[in-house]
Design a protein around this motif. Sequence first.
Motif, mmCIF file in Angstrom:
data_model
loop_
_atom_site.group_PDB
_atom_site.id
_atom_site.type_symbol
_atom_site.label_atom_id
_atom_site.label_comp_id
_atom_site.label_asym_id
_atom_site.label_seq_id
_atom_site.Cartn_x
_atom_site.Cartn_y
_atom_site.Cartn_z
ATOM 1 N N UNK B 167 0.804 -1.136 0.001
ATOM 2 C CA UNK B 167 -0.076 -0.037 -0.171
ATOM 3 C C UNK B 167 0.769 1.259 -0.132
ATOM 4 N N UNK B 168 2.006 1.211 0.875
ATOM 5 C CA UNK B 168 2.748 2.585 0.930
ATOM 6 C C UNK B 168 3.292 2.548 -0.744
ATOM 7 N N UNK B 169 3.679 1.588 -1.345
ATOM 8 C CA UNK B 169 4.158 1.739 -2.742
ATOM 9 C C UNK B 169 3.001 2.370 -3.574
ATOM 10 N N UNK B 170 1.634 1.939 -3.537
ATOM 11 C CA UNK B 170 0.605 2.380 -4.195
ATOM 12 C C UNK B 170 0.591 3.706 -3.984
ATOM 13 N N UNK B 171 0.753 4.139 -2.837
ATOM 14 C CA UNK B 171 0.403 5.566 -2.088
ATOM 15 C C UNK B 171 1.660 6.496 -2.677
ATOM 16 N N UNK B 172 2.644 6.047 -2.725
ATOM 17 C CA UNK B 172 3.970 7.051 -3.344
ATOM 18 C C UNK B 172 3.658 6.998 -4.772
ATOM 19 N N UNK B 173 3.268 5.759 -5.524
ATOM 20 C CA UNK B 173 2.958 6.263 -7.023
ATOM 21 C C UNK B 173 1.729 7.018 -7.369
ATOM 22 N N UNK B 174 0.932 7.099 -6.587
ATOM 23 C CA UNK B 174 -0.108 8.230 -6.723
ATOM 24 C C UNK B 174 0.159 9.367 -6.534
ATOM 25 N N UNK B 182 -4.131 16.387 -14.001
ATOM 26 C CA UNK B 182 -5.091 17.466 -13.782
ATOM 27 C C UNK B 182 -5.625 17.488 -12.348
ATOM 28 N N UNK B 183 -6.963 18.176 -12.321
ATOM 29 C CA UNK B 183 -7.512 18.213 -11.024
ATOM 30 C C UNK B 183 -7.724 17.078 -10.308
ATOM 31 N N UNK B 184 -7.171 17.119 -8.889
ATOM 32 C CA UNK B 184 -7.187 16.179 -7.915
ATOM 33 C C UNK B 184 -8.261 16.725 -6.861
ATOM 34 N N UNK B 185 -9.088 15.356 -6.520
ATOM 35 C CA UNK B 185 -10.316 15.719 -5.457
ATOM 36 C C UNK B 185 -9.353 15.494 -4.072
ATOM 37 N N UNK B 186 -9.923 16.472 -3.090
ATOM 38 C CA UNK B 186 -9.676 16.165 -1.681
ATOM 39 C C UNK B 186 -9.779 14.816 -1.226
ATOM 40 N N UNK B 187 -10.812 14.024 -1.597
ATOM 41 C CA UNK B 187 -10.937 12.724 -1.373
ATOM 42 C C UNK B 187 -9.831 11.778 -2.069
ATOM 43 N N UNK B 188 -9.359 11.973 -3.277
ATOM 44 C CA UNK B 188 -8.264 11.330 -3.870
ATOM 45 C C UNK B 188 -6.878 11.500 -2.956
ATOM 46 N N UNK B 189 -6.712 12.921 -2.686
ATOM 47 C CA UNK B 189 -5.551 13.110 -2.043
ATOM 48 C C UNK B 189 -5.652 12.377 -0.557
ATOM 49 N N UNK B 190 -6.744 12.237 0.082
ATOM 50 C CA UNK B 190 -6.771 11.647 1.397
ATOM 51 C C UNK B 190 -6.680 10.076 1.234
ATOM 52 N N UNK B 191 -7.021 9.535 0.109
ATOM 53 C CA UNK B 191 -6.796 8.260 -0.138
ATOM 54 C C UNK B 191 -5.294 7.957 -0.364
ATOM 55 N N UNK B 192 -4.666 8.968 -1.033
ATOM 56 C CA UNK B 192 -3.245 8.846 -1.295
ATOM 57 C C UNK B 192 -2.400 8.886 -0.131
ATOM 58 N N UNK B 193 -2.700 9.817 0.812
ATOM 59 C CA UNK B 193 -2.134 9.747 2.298
ATOM 60 C C UNK B 193 -2.365 8.840 3.166
ATOM 61 N N UNK B 194 -3.526 8.172 2.999
ATOM 62 C CA UNK B 194 -3.946 6.901 3.743
ATOM 63 C C UNK B 194 -2.983 5.793 3.327
ATOM 64 N N UNK B 195 -2.752 5.664 2.115
ATOM 65 C CA UNK B 195 -1.755 4.654 1.361
ATOM 66 C C UNK B 195 -0.371 4.763 1.797
ATOM 67 N N UNK B 196 0.050 6.367 1.475
ATOM 68 C CA UNK B 196 1.510 6.328 1.678
ATOM 69 C C UNK B 196 1.920 6.638 2.976
ATOM 70 N N UNK B 197 1.188 7.193 3.984
ATOM 71 C CA UNK B 197 1.644 7.262 5.347
ATOM 72 C C UNK B 197 0.820 6.744 6.244
ATOM 73 N N UNK B 198 -0.588 6.439 6.194
ATOM 74 C CA UNK B 198 -1.065 6.353 7.332
ATOM 75 C C UNK B 198 -1.263 4.781 7.456
ATOM 76 N N UNK B 199 -1.039 4.048 6.630
ATOM 77 C CA UNK B 199 -1.194 2.602 6.542
ATOM 78 C C UNK B 199 0.062 2.094 7.542
ATOM 79 N N UNK B 200 1.208 2.777 7.749
ATOM 80 C CA UNK B 200 2.160 2.271 8.445
ATOM 81 C C UNK B 200 1.797 2.695 9.914
#
Lengths: 348, 348
Positions: B167-174, B182-200
């Motif tokens: 999941x961390x790799x997926x988050x970093x890729x996102x 282009x436009x990124x929605x806040x929910x997409x951002x929150x999903x990204x940081x959940x994967x990149x940072x929060x899962x650890x």
Amino acid sequence: MTNDATEARVLDAVRQRRELVNAAIDEELPLAEPERLYEASRYILEAGGKRLRPTVVLLAGESIADVDPGSVDYRSFPTVSGSTVDLLRAAVSIEVIQSFTLIHDDIMDEDDLRRGVPAVHEAYDTSTAILAGDTLYSTAFEMMADTDADPANGLEAMRMLASTCTKICEGQALDVAFESRGEILPDEYLEMIELKTAVLYGAAAATPAILLGADDEVVDALYRYGIDSGSAFQIQDDVLDLTVPSEELGKQRGSDLVEDKETLITLHARQQGVDVDELVDAEIPTDVTDAEIESAVSKLRDVGSITYAREKAEELTERSKRHLEVLPDNEARRTLAELADYLITRGY
Amino acid sequence: MTNDATEARVLDAVRQRRELVNAAIDEELPLAEPERLYEASRYILEAGGKRLRPTVVLLAGESIADVDPGSVDYRSFPTVSGSTVDLLRAAVSIEVIQSFTLIHDDIMDEDDLRRGVPAVHEAYDTSTAILAGDTLYSTAFEMMADTDADPANGLEAMRMLASTCTKICEGQALDVAFESRGEILPDEYLEMIELKTAVLYGAAAATPAILLGADDEVVDALYRYGIDSGSAFQIQDDVLDLTVPSEELGKQRGSDLVEDKETLITLHARQQGVDVDELVDAEIPTDVTDAEIESAVSKLRDVGSITYAREKAEELTERSKRHLEVLPDNEARRTLAELADYLITRGY
């Protein structure tokens, strides 16, 4: 040594398992989101590969379980205690680790071609290649965690996978360090390839023994079979780099020489007084001519360095086959022995 | 929100555990051969770090076991079934995974400073940094495999560690993909940081529950505590990147803006009509002036984007604390709640 008939038999055994392994890779590593990451992660796996290590996993399992090769579903493979494990998933896990190391090694070694196609860092970019390798790394552990093995055996298989990866990193670090170091002894080189290459063959052979609940003696013997035949495989790889035309290699022939990679061959040649550093002028593989490589190889051949490497590979192969005596005498065991021979007689 | 007294208490709890964790890192990751590889692997770990994630591991264990914080040896920590596990080793494993991701992320993001010192790829070179990260990756799995937990629990902890890394790799890729999208929605951002940072953080909180043999309900609740507080932590990190002087950050203030990294703050500002891409002219962190950053931050502040991010972090923190209600009401649980508050009130 193999003759044509045994080589054909080995290749057939590998081919049959390769088809199953390839289908399983698709199932175990689907094109998930983010798609570009998983595309890059699957790229080298899709570019080919003989699937030798997964074949070792499956054959070792068949020999331990004493079943006719191909007669039992690898997805529900019988253990010593009567339960079943997903041996195919374990086989894919080992292959996925191999792919991760190829991707990262190609970045470190600045090798731009792999299996005849651009390396991941060329086809995509370095960041994507780092991340694709990292993704394969963890997905391999996810697969190995889900073989349905008895938890103690599953945990032991995970432990072996982890320590194997650490050793591979140590071996790659030694390999890189050798490029800028003074005299390297053949034994140091053999230790390096044991870490860099052979331990994954060791894990491929020992993991089924662990998952199936075989005795420690069987686990150890299979591990040593993998170490010895994997070391021989790497020496043969070094020989092939010098002796096989580029189009068959899938990359420039002699690229090890161009990139100043020490091998058992160059170390032996140095001991014979050959000025290895002056064998080729080119500094990157795309600049070298076939004539230049041919001339360099002639010099290495003349001082006996290629023969020396071949003999070392044969010695290791003979030793690897003796470790198999701990297994039941069956067709899978014979194929493992023939596979060890094939690893050093293969032409590509 | 924390007041000064609770913040002092949290920092004290973190500091006490940090000393034990630092000593354990030395034990678990000795300077083995090849020395340069292990030096590079330990470099970021030795450069500092608050050890927040290991602290979460240890506090969660203490709350589950319902023992007074610091009263029990973390190396032989009592499980539900009466056996003991090495919880300190699990804590180090999580921190080692964190270090591996920092090393590889810094290469990908071309961040040359980390914790006030040159990043590994600057202090050494990119190849060594890739390999140091790969080495930490597998040694973390080796540590997690050796906690002496019941094998089923140990295997489950390994499974969580592996899926967390994927999941961390997926988050970093996102995260990387967002830079050129282009436009990124806040929910997409929150999903990204959940994967990149929060899962650890999720793994840090849930792993002790798994190793100690707690109920699934406890495992799940602690995982969600980590996800929510870890997401809030990342949002606070984004705020701090804009608001804290460079010397305290250990890297250039505003480097996210310079590097076109989208954050919840920039996404909100875009929705308010701010031309985020024109906020700073500099293209690399070393070229930007403090005045330029200050002016950009003023604009973000004026449209309410920093307040928006802070409020989102507070909302996540409140939710994270509610997950703790599944734990016994004890000091360790209270410290976990205070730690969640601290993650979004900390100034660096």
